[in-house]
Design a protein around this motif. Structure first.
Motif, PDB file in Angstrom:
ATOM      1  N   UNK A  44       0.808  -1.221   0.000  1.00  0.00           N
ATOM      2  CA  UNK A  44       0.000   0.000   0.000  1.00  0.00           C
ATOM      3  C   UNK A  44       0.844   1.275   0.000  1.00  0.00           C
ATOM      4  N   UNK A  45       2.153   1.119   0.036  1.00  0.00           N
ATOM      5  CA  UNK A  45       3.024   2.293   0.035  1.00  0.00           C
ATOM      6  C   UNK A  45       2.896   3.056  -1.278  1.00  0.00           C
ATOM      7  N   UNK A  46       2.900   4.391  -1.187  1.00  0.00           N
ATOM      8  CA  UNK A  46       2.867   5.254  -2.362  1.00  0.00           C
ATOM      9  C   UNK A  46       4.029   6.230  -2.287  1.00  0.00           C
ATOM     10  N   UNK A  47       4.586   6.512  -3.442  1.00  0.00           N
ATOM     11  CA  UNK A  47       5.696   7.454  -3.499  1.00  0.00           C
ATOM     12  C   UNK A  47       5.263   8.796  -2.904  1.00  0.00           C
ATOM     13  N   UNK A  48       6.073   9.324  -2.015  1.00  0.00           N
ATOM     14  CA  UNK A  48       5.769  10.600  -1.375  1.00  0.00           C
ATOM     15  C   UNK A  48       5.324  10.458   0.068  1.00  0.00           C
ATOM     16  N   UNK A  49       4.899   9.239   0.472  1.00  0.00           N
ATOM     17  CA  UNK A  49       4.566   9.021   1.877  1.00  0.00           C
ATOM     18  C   UNK A  49       5.828   9.161   2.728  1.00  0.00           C
ATOM     19  N   UNK A  50       5.643   9.471   4.017  1.00  0.00           N
ATOM     20  CA  UNK A  50       6.790   9.624   4.921  1.00  0.00           C
ATOM     21  C   UNK A  50       6.635   8.651   6.087  1.00  0.00           C
ATOM     22  N   UNK A  51       7.727   7.957   6.407  1.00  0.00           N
ATOM     23  CA  UNK A  51       7.714   7.028   7.528  1.00  0.00           C
ATOM     24  C   UNK A  51       7.795   7.798   8.850  1.00  0.00           C
ATOM     25  N   UNK A  52       6.919   7.450   9.784  1.00  0.00           N
ATOM     26  CA  UNK A  52       6.936   8.119  11.088  1.00  0.00           C
ATOM     27  C   UNK A  52       7.556   7.234  12.167  1.00  0.00           C
ATOM     28  N   UNK A  53       8.008   6.053  11.780  1.00  0.00           N
ATOM     29  CA  UNK A  53       8.821   5.240  12.672  1.00  0.00           C
ATOM     30  C   UNK A  53       9.736   4.361  11.806  1.00  0.00           C
ATOM     31  N   UNK A  54      10.822   3.879  12.407  1.00  0.00           N
ATOM     32  CA  UNK A  54      11.763   3.046  11.665  1.00  0.00           C
ATOM     33  C   UNK A  54      11.066   1.807  11.108  1.00  0.00           C
ATOM     34  N   UNK A  55      11.525   1.391   9.919  1.00  0.00           N
ATOM     35  CA  UNK A  55      11.054   0.143   9.337  1.00  0.00           C
ATOM     36  C   UNK A  55      12.131  -0.908   9.586  1.00  0.00           C
ATOM     37  N   UNK A  56      11.737  -2.022  10.193  1.00  0.00           N
ATOM     38  CA  UNK A  56      12.721  -3.033  10.577  1.00  0.00           C
ATOM     39  C   UNK A  56      12.442  -4.376   9.918  1.00  0.00           C
ATOM     40  N   UNK A  57      13.524  -5.087   9.633  1.00  0.00           N
ATOM     41  CA  UNK A  57      13.403  -6.467   9.182  1.00  0.00           C
ATOM     42  C   UNK A  57      13.070  -7.341  10.382  1.00  0.00           C
ATOM     43  N   UNK A  58      12.576  -8.542  10.123  1.00  0.00           N
ATOM     44  CA  UNK A  58      12.241  -9.444  11.240  1.00  0.00           C
ATOM     45  C   UNK A  58      13.489  -9.871  12.007  1.00  0.00           C
ATOM     46  N   UNK A  59      14.671  -9.622  11.441  1.00  0.00           N
ATOM     47  CA  UNK A  59      15.927  -9.916  12.137  1.00  0.00           C
ATOM     48  C   UNK A  59      16.313  -8.795  13.095  1.00  0.00           C
ATOM     49  N   UNK A  60      15.580  -7.671  13.040  1.00  0.00           N
ATOM     50  CA  UNK A  60      15.890  -6.528  13.900  1.00  0.00           C
ATOM     51  C   UNK A  60      16.669  -5.428  13.201  1.00  0.00           C
ATOM     52  N   UNK A  61      17.170  -5.690  12.004  1.00  0.00           N
ATOM     53  CA  UNK A  61      17.940  -4.670  11.281  1.00  0.00           C
ATOM     54  C   UNK A  61      17.016  -3.540  10.816  1.00  0.00           C
ATOM     55  N   UNK A  62      17.516  -2.305  10.897  1.00  0.00           N
ATOM     56  CA  UNK A  62      16.757  -1.145  10.437  1.00  0.00           C
ATOM     57  C   UNK A  62      16.919  -1.006   8.931  1.00  0.00           C
ATOM     58  N   UNK A  63      15.805  -1.022   8.218  1.00  0.00           N
ATOM     59  CA  UNK A  63      15.827  -0.938   6.761  1.00  0.00           C
ATOM     60  C   UNK A  63      15.612   0.486   6.256  1.00  0.00           C
ATOM     61  N   UNK A  64      14.710   1.203   6.902  1.00  0.00           N
ATOM     62  CA  UNK A  64      14.426   2.595   6.547  1.00  0.00           C
ATOM     63  C   UNK A  64      14.235   3.360   7.848  1.00  0.00           C
ATOM     64  N   UNK A  65      14.775   4.569   7.889  1.00  0.00           N
ATOM     65  CA  UNK A  65      14.705   5.342   9.120  1.00  0.00           C
ATOM     66  C   UNK A  65      13.485   6.250   9.172  1.00  0.00           C
ATOM     67  N   UNK A  66      13.046   6.507  10.382  1.00  0.00           N
ATOM     68  CA  UNK A  66      11.955   7.452  10.613  1.00  0.00           C
ATOM     69  C   UNK A  66      12.281   8.783   9.948  1.00  0.00           C
ATOM     70  N   UNK A  67      11.292   9.351   9.255  1.00  0.00           N
ATOM     71  CA  UNK A  67      11.494  10.630   8.589  1.00  0.00           C
ATOM     72  C   UNK A  67      11.815  10.514   7.120  1.00  0.00           C
ATOM     73  N   UNK A  68      12.235   9.320   6.669  1.00  0.00           N
ATOM     74  CA  UNK A  68      12.545   9.141   5.257  1.00  0.00           C
ATOM     75  C   UNK A  68      11.262   9.081   4.428  1.00  0.00           C
ATOM     76  N   UNK A  69      11.410   9.387   3.149  1.00  0.00           N
ATOM     77  CA  UNK A  69      10.268   9.422   2.231  1.00  0.00           C
ATOM     78  C   UNK A  69      10.229   8.171   1.377  1.00  0.00           C
ATOM     79  N   UNK A  70       9.041   7.726   1.041  1.00  0.00           N
ATOM     80  CA  UNK A  70       8.874   6.565   0.167  1.00  0.00           C
ATOM     81  C   UNK A  70       9.222   6.958  -1.265  1.00  0.00           C
ATOM     82  N   UNK A  71      10.143   6.216  -1.856  1.00  0.00           N
ATOM     83  CA  UNK A  71      10.486   6.372  -3.273  1.00  0.00           C
ATOM     84  C   UNK A  71      10.288   5.018  -3.951  1.00  0.00           C
TER      85      UNK A  71
END
Length: 386
Positions: A330-357
């Motif tokens: 459901x992600x659309x280009x231009x949306x902004x993450x308001x919390x970190x996106x993490x893999x199920x391993x715990x690694x941070x994939x995208x940081x809070x504040x980044x924009x969806x591209x």
């Protein structure tokens, strides 16, 4: 929309005769002084219908036609220049032809037919030059967009920082009436290009606000110069390269010295871009936007309205009252993450504040397939882009 013709002659009778001759066929504006003509050219720059042809007399009291057309060309490089001159002015006219970007010299007095023929030919040259310029700008814009997307896909850190600059610059540009500037847009998208020269682990530490070694700090501070060197040889990006080279990479280091652009509009755009990079650098060391704005205001290097426009943009983008939960699909280009996106391993994939591209979506889809991603994601809806 009829192309605009600017006539300049200090003799009211001659000027009125020229205007009557041309007004039936063209959108004509006639002025008696070079100073007034330069103001009109400046006012029309960046608009939807700038002057296509400028016709000037040679002998005028404030400045001669050669000097005026030289300055007119600096304001509007695409305008086609025609000089009217009497026999007594032949020496000065020859100098103007040899040194200026003159399209046609017409001896006075001239017939209405000859003048109209010269202007028709000037308009044809204007159309050809403008088409070439538009094509080059569109090609550059498309190339830069692809490059920015490739950088974001190769390095989420670079992509995230680039999006931060784009949003700060874009918000301030809209508030200050500069959103039309393709140079400002290019500078924002290429602002972090020099980071490709820095090892990923160093970028991770910068993003996390972790103190690095003296060598790492020096390496990081050099990234604007690296980008400037990469871009300096590309036609039409000379000013963009200079802006990027003068951006602030580290808020703890003395700001680089930059030449004030005599072009007032370009200077405003440079300040918007550089001020935005100062806010980004301040974020790296944990300085809140109001604190950064106060420090920059006290420093006196930026216009107050520029600082306030960047501050307002920074504060608005940090708010998330309209955040929603979505899946990766459901992600659309231009949306902004308001919390970190993490893999199920715990690694941070995208940081809070980044924009969806597009690059971010592809990366998250790949991670979900082969590793696993914690869903749902928290984002704000799509907002106006720059």
């Amino acid at each position: 929309m009829a192309e605009r013709i600017l006539l300049v002659d200090d003799e009211p009778g001659v000027l009125d005769g020229l205007r009557r001759t041309l007004a039936t066929k063209y959108a004509v504006e006639a002025v008696l002084s070079p100073a007034e003509a330069l103001k009109k050219l400046e006012h029309s720059r960046g608009g939807s219908n700038p002057f296509a042809v400028v016709v000037s007399d040679m002998m005028m009291p404030e400045m001669n036609g050669s000097e005026f057309l030289t300055r007119a060309s600096e304001i509007n490089p695409l305008a086609v220049l025609i000089l009217l001159s009497g026999k007594a002015d032949v020496r000065s006219t020859i100098a103007a032809i040899n040194t200026g970007r003159l399209f046609r010299f017409i001896a006075k007095p001239c017939s209405p037919r000859d003048l109209q023929k010269a202007i028709d030919e000037a308009l044809a040259a204007y159309h050809a030059s403008k088409a070439e310029s538009d094509l080059l700008e569109k090609t550059l814009a498309g190339s830069v967009k692809v490059l920015a997307q490739a950088l974001a896909m190769a390095s989420p850190e670079i992509g995230g920082r680039t999006n931060n600059v784009i949003e700060l610059v874009g918000g301030a540009a809209r508030m200050l009436g500069q959103s039309h500037s393709w140079e400002l847009r290019m500078a924002a998208r290429l602002s972090q290009l020099g980071l490709v020269s820095i090892p990923p682990e160093v970028l991770h530490r910068v993003e996390g606000g972790i103190e690095g070694t003296a060598g790492e700090k020096s390496m990081y501070r050099e990234h604007p110069a690296v980008a400037k060197d990469l871009l300096a040889e590309i036609p039409k990006l000379e000013r963009v390269a200079a802006w990027i080279g003068g951006q602030v990479a580290d808020a703890t280091a003395p700001p680089p010295k930059s030449e004030t652009d005599p072009d007032q509009r370009a200077e405003l755009q440079r300040q918007i871009f550089t001020c935005a990079t100062e806010f980004l650098a301040a974020k790296d060391i944990g300085e809140w936007p109001p604190e950064c704005a106060a420090r920059l205001t006290a420093g006196g290097r930026y216009r107050t309205d520029v600082i306030q426009a960047i501050l307002k943009t920074a504060q608005e983008r940090d708010k998330a009252p309209d955040a929603v939960s979505v899946t990766i699909n459901q992600l659309k280009v231009g949306m902004r993450f308001v919390r970190d996106v993490k893999a199920t391993t715990g690694a941070t994939l995208v940081r809070k504040g980044d924009t969806v591209t597009d690059a971010v979506r592809v990366r998250l889809q790949n991670f979900r397939t082969y590793v696993g991603v914690v869903e749902p994601l928290r984002v704000t809806p799509v907002k106006e882009t720059f």
